[in-house]
Design a protein around this motif. Structure first.
Motif, PDB file in Angstrom:
ATOM      1  N   ASP A  31      -0.253 -32.126 -21.461  1.00  0.00           N
ATOM      2  CA  ASP A  31      -0.753 -30.749 -21.583  1.00  0.00           C
ATOM      3  C   ASP A  31      -0.460 -30.019 -20.278  1.00  0.00           C
ATOM      4  N   VAL A  32       0.777 -29.579 -20.149  1.00  0.00           N
ATOM      5  CA  VAL A  32       1.227 -28.918 -18.932  1.00  0.00           C
ATOM      6  C   VAL A  32       0.431 -27.644 -18.666  1.00  0.00           C
ATOM      7  N   PHE A  33       0.046 -26.935 -19.718  1.00  0.00           N
ATOM      8  CA  PHE A  33      -0.683 -25.680 -19.542  1.00  0.00           C
ATOM      9  C   PHE A  33      -2.098 -25.922 -19.017  1.00  0.00           C
ATOM     10  N   ALA A  34      -2.760 -26.956 -19.488  1.00  0.00           N
ATOM     11  CA  ALA A  34      -4.098 -27.285 -18.989  1.00  0.00           C
ATOM     12  C   ALA A  34      -4.033 -27.715 -17.524  1.00  0.00           C
ATOM     13  N   GLU A  35      -3.030 -28.516 -17.192  1.00  0.00           N
ATOM     14  CA  GLU A  35      -2.895 -28.955 -15.800  1.00  0.00           C
ATOM     15  C   GLU A  35      -2.608 -27.771 -14.882  1.00  0.00           C
ATOM     16  N   ALA A  36      -1.752 -26.871 -15.329  1.00  0.00           N
ATOM     17  CA  ALA A  36      -1.429 -25.698 -14.501  1.00  0.00           C
ATOM     18  C   ALA A  36      -2.641 -24.799 -14.326  1.00  0.00           C
ATOM     19  N   SER A  37      -3.354 -24.535 -15.409  1.00  0.00           N
ATOM     20  CA  SER A  37      -4.485 -23.600 -15.329  1.00  0.00           C
ATOM     21  C   SER A  37      -5.667 -24.181 -14.557  1.00  0.00           C
ATOM     22  N   ALA A  38      -5.753 -25.500 -14.464  1.00  0.00           N
ATOM     23  CA  ALA A  38      -6.856 -26.130 -13.739  1.00  0.00           C
ATOM     24  C   ALA A  38      -6.591 -26.209 -12.234  1.00  0.00           C
ATOM     25  N   SER A  39      -5.412 -25.791 -11.820  1.00  0.00           N
ATOM     26  CA  SER A  39      -5.059 -25.901 -10.406  1.00  0.00           C
ATOM     27  C   SER A  39      -5.219 -24.563  -9.691  1.00  0.00           C
ATOM     28  N   GLU A  41      -3.012 -23.259  -7.772  1.00  0.00           N
ATOM     29  CA  GLU A  41      -1.716 -22.580  -7.851  1.00  0.00           C
ATOM     30  C   GLU A  41      -1.552 -21.834  -9.171  1.00  0.00           C
ATOM     31  N   GLY A  42      -2.021 -22.432 -10.247  1.00  0.00           N
ATOM     32  CA  GLY A  42      -1.960 -21.801 -11.564  1.00  0.00           C
ATOM     33  C   GLY A  42      -0.623 -21.916 -12.265  1.00  0.00           C
ATOM     34  N   TYR A  43       0.307 -22.671 -11.711  1.00  0.00           N
ATOM     35  CA  TYR A  43       1.602 -22.825 -12.370  1.00  0.00           C
ATOM     36  C   TYR A  43       2.213 -24.184 -12.006  1.00  0.00           C
ATOM     37  N   ILE A  44       3.136 -24.609 -12.856  1.00  0.00           N
ATOM     38  CA  ILE A  44       3.947 -25.792 -12.598  1.00  0.00           C
ATOM     39  C   ILE A  44       5.384 -25.402 -12.911  1.00  0.00           C
ATOM     40  N   LEU A  45       6.247 -25.546 -11.943  1.00  0.00           N
ATOM     41  CA  LEU A  45       7.670 -25.265 -12.112  1.00  0.00           C
ATOM     42  C   LEU A  45       8.386 -26.603 -12.241  1.00  0.00           C
ATOM     43  N   VAL A  46       9.096 -26.795 -13.346  1.00  0.00           N
ATOM     44  CA  VAL A  46       9.752 -28.072 -13.613  1.00  0.00           C
ATOM     45  C   VAL A  46      11.262 -27.928 -13.501  1.00  0.00           C
ATOM     46  N   ASP A  47      11.873 -28.842 -12.773  1.00  0.00           N
ATOM     47  CA  ASP A  47      13.329 -28.941 -12.678  1.00  0.00           C
ATOM     48  C   ASP A  47      13.720 -30.186 -13.477  1.00  0.00           C
ATOM     49  N   PHE A  48      14.170 -29.971 -14.712  1.00  0.00           N
ATOM     50  CA  PHE A  48      14.504 -31.102 -15.576  1.00  0.00           C
ATOM     51  C   PHE A  48      15.758 -31.838 -15.111  1.00  0.00           C
ATOM     52  N   VAL A  49      16.652 -31.159 -14.424  1.00  0.00           N
ATOM     53  CA  VAL A  49      17.868 -31.811 -13.932  1.00  0.00           C
ATOM     54  C   VAL A  49      17.504 -32.827 -12.856  1.00  0.00           C
ATOM     55  N   SER A  59      -0.478 -34.705 -12.813  1.00  0.00           N
ATOM     56  CA  SER A  59      -0.983 -36.050 -13.081  1.00  0.00           C
ATOM     57  C   SER A  59       0.183 -37.036 -13.116  1.00  0.00           C
ATOM     58  N   PRO A  60      -0.121 -38.311 -12.906  1.00  0.00           N
ATOM     59  CA  PRO A  60       0.927 -39.331 -13.026  1.00  0.00           C
ATOM     60  C   PRO A  60       1.587 -39.328 -14.414  1.00  0.00           C
ATOM     61  N   SER A  61       0.802 -39.056 -15.434  1.00  0.00           N
ATOM     62  CA  SER A  61       1.333 -39.021 -16.793  1.00  0.00           C
ATOM     63  C   SER A  61       2.352 -37.894 -16.967  1.00  0.00           C
ATOM     64  N   LEU A  62       2.040 -36.712 -16.459  1.00  0.00           N
ATOM     65  CA  LEU A  62       2.972 -35.586 -16.558  1.00  0.00           C
ATOM     66  C   LEU A  62       4.200 -35.846 -15.693  1.00  0.00           C
ATOM     67  N   SER A  63       4.015 -36.453 -14.548  1.00  0.00           N
ATOM     68  CA  SER A  63       5.142 -36.803 -13.695  1.00  0.00           C
ATOM     69  C   SER A  63       6.087 -37.766 -14.410  1.00  0.00           C
ATOM     70  N   LYS A  64       5.536 -38.743 -15.105  1.00  0.00           N
ATOM     71  CA  LYS A  64       6.347 -39.698 -15.870  1.00  0.00           C
ATOM     72  C   LYS A  64       7.089 -38.984 -16.993  1.00  0.00           C
ATOM     73  N   ALA A  65       6.420 -38.054 -17.674  1.00  0.00           N
ATOM     74  CA  ALA A  65       7.064 -37.311 -18.761  1.00  0.00           C
ATOM     75  C   ALA A  65       8.245 -36.505 -18.230  1.00  0.00           C
ATOM     76  N   ILE A  66       8.073 -35.853 -17.088  1.00  0.00           N
ATOM     77  CA  ILE A  66       9.163 -35.073 -16.490  1.00  0.00           C
ATOM     78  C   ILE A  66      10.333 -35.986 -16.155  1.00  0.00           C
ATOM     79  N   SER A  67      10.053 -37.156 -15.645  1.00  0.00           N
ATOM     80  CA  SER A  67      11.093 -38.129 -15.347  1.00  0.00           C
ATOM     81  C   SER A  67      11.838 -38.550 -16.620  1.00  0.00           C
TER      82      SER A  67
END
Length: 89
Positions: A31-39, A41-49, A59-67
């Motif tokens: 839940d990227v939106f919940a994680e962003a809104s709870a911080s 900073e209010g945002y998460i910028l992802v570089d999929f490359v 969270s470690p779970s979101l970090s693993k998903a991005i990987s």
């Protein structure tokens, strides 16, 4: 790769990631939106490359998903290129 194919790749990854279901990476719930809104900073910028993020601490779970998305990006691009070649013939 043509722009339309690149746009399709970007849409597929963004849609899968934003949905929170992660079907592209094996039904990996996030839940990227919940994680962003709870911080603060209010945002998460992802570089999929690169498989990285900035902004909010994730969270470690979101970090693993991005990987996992980063790992599957090359395969998705390859499939789009193959589809293009198949339809061109």
């Amino acid at each position: 790769m043509k722009f339309g194919n690149l746009k399709s790749v970007a849409h597929n990854i963004a849609d899968s990631f934003a949905s929170g279901m992660g079907f592209m990476i094996g039904i990996y719930a996030t839940d990227v939106f919940a994680e962003a809104s709870a911080s603060p900073e209010g945002y998460i910028l992802v570089d999929f490359v690169a498989g990285t993020s900035s902004g909010a601490q994730i969270s470690p779970s979101l970090s693993k998903a991005i990987s996992l998305y980063s790992e599957t990006l090359n395969d998705l691009c390859q499939r789009q290129a193959m589809r293009r070649m198949r339809f061109a013939n």
